[in-house]
Design a protein around this motif. Structure first.
Motif, PDB file in Angstrom:
ATOM      1  N   THR A  13       0.826  -1.209   0.000  1.00  0.00           N
ATOM      2  CA  THR A  13       0.000   0.000   0.000  1.00  0.00           C
ATOM      3  C   THR A  13       0.860   1.259   0.000  1.00  0.00           C
ATOM      4  N   ILE A  30      -3.408   3.731  -1.908  1.00  0.00           N
ATOM      5  CA  ILE A  30      -3.192   3.006  -3.159  1.00  0.00           C
ATOM      6  C   ILE A  30      -2.806   1.580  -2.789  1.00  0.00           C
ATOM      7  N   ARG A  31      -3.518   0.617  -3.344  1.00  0.00           N
ATOM      8  CA  ARG A  31      -3.238  -0.796  -3.078  1.00  0.00           C
ATOM      9  C   ARG A  31      -2.683  -1.456  -4.326  1.00  0.00           C
ATOM     10  N   PHE A  32      -1.654  -2.301  -4.131  1.00  0.00           N
ATOM     11  CA  PHE A  32      -1.006  -2.984  -5.256  1.00  0.00           C
ATOM     12  C   PHE A  32      -0.509  -4.342  -4.793  1.00  0.00           C
ATOM     13  N   GLN A  39       3.537  -1.628 -10.692  1.00  0.00           N
ATOM     14  CA  GLN A  39       2.094  -1.432 -10.564  1.00  0.00           C
ATOM     15  C   GLN A  39       1.815  -0.229  -9.656  1.00  0.00           C
ATOM     16  N   ALA A  40       2.530  -0.138  -8.549  1.00  0.00           N
ATOM     17  CA  ALA A  40       2.348   0.972  -7.607  1.00  0.00           C
ATOM     18  C   ALA A  40       2.620   2.311  -8.289  1.00  0.00           C
ATOM     19  N   ASP A  42       2.486   3.008 -11.523  1.00  0.00           N
ATOM     20  CA  ASP A  42       1.428   3.291 -12.503  1.00  0.00           C
ATOM     21  C   ASP A  42       0.211   3.913 -11.830  1.00  0.00           C
ATOM     22  N   LEU A  43      -0.183   3.366 -10.682  1.00  0.00           N
ATOM     23  CA  LEU A  43      -1.331   3.904  -9.954  1.00  0.00           C
ATOM     24  C   LEU A  43      -1.029   5.287  -9.368  1.00  0.00           C
ATOM     25  N   LYS A  46      -1.112   8.232 -11.968  1.00  0.00           N
ATOM     26  CA  LYS A  46      -2.461   8.732 -12.255  1.00  0.00           C
ATOM     27  C   LYS A  46      -2.877   9.768 -11.215  1.00  0.00           C
ATOM     28  N   LEU A  47      -2.600   9.480  -9.959  1.00  0.00           N
ATOM     29  CA  LEU A  47      -2.941  10.414  -8.893  1.00  0.00           C
ATOM     30  C   LEU A  47      -2.137  11.708  -9.036  1.00  0.00           C
TER      31      LEU A  47
END
Length: 141
Positions: A13, A30-32, A39-40, A42-43, A46-47
């Protein structure tokens, strides 16, 4: 006024807090997949694109004696992926000693009588808020 993003990074997280002044506010978690920093990132990208920022304040978990342990290595691994796969530059990152922030977050939630379920959901965001508040206090001086 400058916009700051505070991050409390874990292996699955990222707690996120935001400030556009002297006060930090919890934002999200953010959860990955465990240790999947691609993956983290990439998320997180976006933020960051949505919110914008001047600086990113990252919790840097030194050991109690001030030495560097495996958690700091995890943060450095994450930052390497962040630099490689985003527009974030090294000079936009501020590392803040985060010793005891998760413990402080848990104490605050217990004092607020939050259920264990709510504590689990909110601890990363609150830790990120404490990290960001530490930075805001330092720049106010």
């Amino acid at each position: 006024m400058a916009k700051y993003i505070g991050l409390d990074l874990g292996s699955k997280t990222i707690g996120v807090a935001i400030s556009e002044g002297y006060f930090a506010n919890v934002h999200s978690t953010i959860r990955f997949e465990e240790d999947n920093f691609s993956q983290a990132v990439d998320l997180l990208k976006k933020l960051l694109e949505k919110e914008g920022y001047e600086k990113i304040i990252v919790g840097y978990p030194k050991n109690m004696d001030g030495s560097i342990g495996h958690r700091v290595e995890m943060i450095e691994d994450f930052l390497t992926v962040l630099y490689q796969h985003s527009n974030v530059k090294e000079e936009e990152i501020i590392k803040i000693d985060e010793r005891l922030t998760t413990r402080m977050a848990k104490s605050l939630m217990i004092e607020a009588n939050l259920s264990r379920k709510k504590q689990k959901i909110n601890k990363d965001q609150i830790a990120a808020k404490l990290i960001l508040e530490t930075y805001l206090q330092q720049i106010k001086l």
